[in-house]
Scaffold this active site. Structure first.
Site, PDB file in Angstrom:
ATOM      1  N   ASP A 153       0.836  -1.196   0.000  1.00  0.00           N
ATOM      2  CA  ASP A 153       0.000   0.000   0.000  1.00  0.00           C
ATOM      3  C   ASP A 153       0.874   1.251   0.000  1.00  0.00           C
ATOM      4  OD1 ASP A 153      -2.173  -1.658   0.172  1.00  0.00           O
ATOM      5  OD2 ASP A 153      -2.510  -1.330   2.313  1.00  0.00           O
ATOM      6  N   LYS A 154       0.312   2.331  -0.472  1.00  0.00           N
ATOM      7  CA  LYS A 154       1.063   3.585  -0.564  1.00  0.00           C
ATOM      8  C   LYS A 154       1.654   3.997   0.779  1.00  0.00           C
ATOM      9  CE  LYS A 154       0.557   8.459  -1.913  1.00  0.00           C
ATOM     10  NZ  LYS A 154      -0.352   9.481  -2.488  1.00  0.00           N
TER      11      LYS A 154
END
Length: 412
Positions: A153-154
């Protein structure tokens, strides 16, 4: 284009290529797509049909699988430029190249391992222009462009494996999809779980109305099985604790949703924990989820075991809460998958291989080769998997734990 390793001879002569370890088990037509993409499938099929392609001196079929060390004979020609040309390499700024170089924590001929910082997306999307995939041209030397084989995930930091070659990409992808890769995460979470070493089994699905950007626990028939092992490493009173997480499945946002579902959201994860996911005082509001360690088989033999240092905000929070990183140094016992799950994975892999082989048969028929007699409608080939759900499917459990509570079982 750089010729494949082990190549001998010019394009206007008969050429010989030695199959490398990265191409172990690959189909002949896939080998051409990887190394000589300008030679189309129709040409490869015609050469094979007329005996012009030879493997260790024997005639070969496009569907044949190659072994490392075999010698592949390729006739001259077929090297006209591909339509549209090769994908142009992205021009990177000095700052982007410096960022790409700063992330590397391990590199060999098959793998590039990064310590991804929080806030940097793995791939592009709507409104996302700076991402790891866009920086991969910084790692190109003389060979092909490296490839992503999994994602973070970012806002999750830590270990991200990049395949250096097409062959290693296929190899590592099989390890991730087959769940043989071990991924160990560290997280700070709100509160203290009642069970210090447990297994969360809560199915997940996309939350309606969010465009697939948010997941939720869904115990209906639409939920996908999801399993997470967690272990409390240390605690700061009743305020927060430091946990080790091992995802045993690979659902989107799995660790974040599971920890929020049992009432202990990850610190800084407002998306799933809401306002209660933040600690007061000087603890950073960034998400505290870090891919700490990855253990995965390597094409060269010895397993790859790599650890990523904590980002600055996470390390500062650990120090402020009085947590000692040395407590998380021991490698936890490898969880064992239930036998039923192993059978289901094997059935899925068999069905996938069967579909690939059938696609190869259809290609050959389309190319004009003799096709087997067509079966009457409603019948299937002997030995092939039945249509519908895979053998060994599991039914929904009854009497399971309510959403928001772990099973209470000790982790395997």
């Amino acid at each position: 284009m750089k010729p494949p390793a082990g190549a001998h001879g010019r394009d206007d002569q008969v050429r010989q290529f030695t199959v490398q370890a990265d191409d172990e088990g690959v189909r002949l037509d896939r080998w051409f797509k990887r190394h000589l993409p300008q030679i189309g499938f129709a040409t490869v099929s015609r050469w094979a049909r007329t005996g012009q392609i030879r493997v260790d001196g024997k005639r070969a079929d496009p569907a044949d699988r190659l072994s490392a060390g075999q010698v592949l004979r390729v006739p001259p020609g077929g090297n006209e430029p591909a339509k549209g040309g090769p994908r142009p390499r992205r021009e990177l700024t000095e700052a982007q190249i410096a960022l790409a170089d700063s992330m590397v924590i391990h590199r060999d001929r098959s793998a590039i391992v990064l310590n991804k910082p929080p806030g940097l997306a793995t791939q592009g999307g709507s409104g996302t222009f700076e991402h790891v995939d866009g920086l991969l041209d910084a790692y190109v030397q003389d060979g092909p462009r490296p490839r992503l084989v999994h994602r973070l995930d970012k806002d999750t930091s830590g270990v991200l494996l990049i395949a250096a070659t097409p062959g290693s990409a296929a190899y590592f992808s099989r390890r991730f999809s087959g769940r043989s890769a071990r991924k160990i995460y560290w997280a700070l979470v709100i509160g203290i779980p009642d069970i210090s070493d447990g297994l969360i089994e809560l199915p997940l699905a996309k939350q309606p109305g969010t465009g697939g950007e948010k997941m939720m626990v869904d115990e209906s028939e639409h939920g996908q099985p999801a399993r997470t092992r967690y272990r409390v490493l240390d605690r700061a009173g009743n305020r927060a604790c430091w946990v080790e997480l091992q995802p045993l499945t690979g659902r989107t946002h799995q660790l974040r949703v599971h920890m929020a579902a049992i009432g202990h959201p990850i610190v800084g994860d407002g998306k799933y924990g809401g306002p209660e996911a933040f600690l007061s005082g000087s603890i950073s509001r960034k998400m505290h989820l870090h891919a700490r360690r990855l253990l995965i088989d390597h094409p060269d033999g010895a397993p790859l075991d790599v650890t990523a240092e904590l980002p600055e905000h996470f390390a500062a929070s650990m120090a402020q809460l009085g947590f000692d990183e040395a407590l998380g140094a021991d490698l936890p016992e490898a969880p064992r998958a239930p036998e039923k799950e192993l059978r289901k994975a094997a059935a899925k892999a068999h069905a996938k291989q069967y579909r690939k082989e059938r696609r190869g048969e259809r290609r050959k028929r389309a190319d004009g080769e003799g096709a087997p007699a067509r079966k009457p409608s409603g019948q299937r080939a002997r030995g092939g998997p039945a249509t519908g759900k895979a053998a060994g499917k599991t039914g929904g459990k009854t009497g399971g734990p309510p959403a928001g509570k772990p099973t209470g079982r000790a982790a395997p």
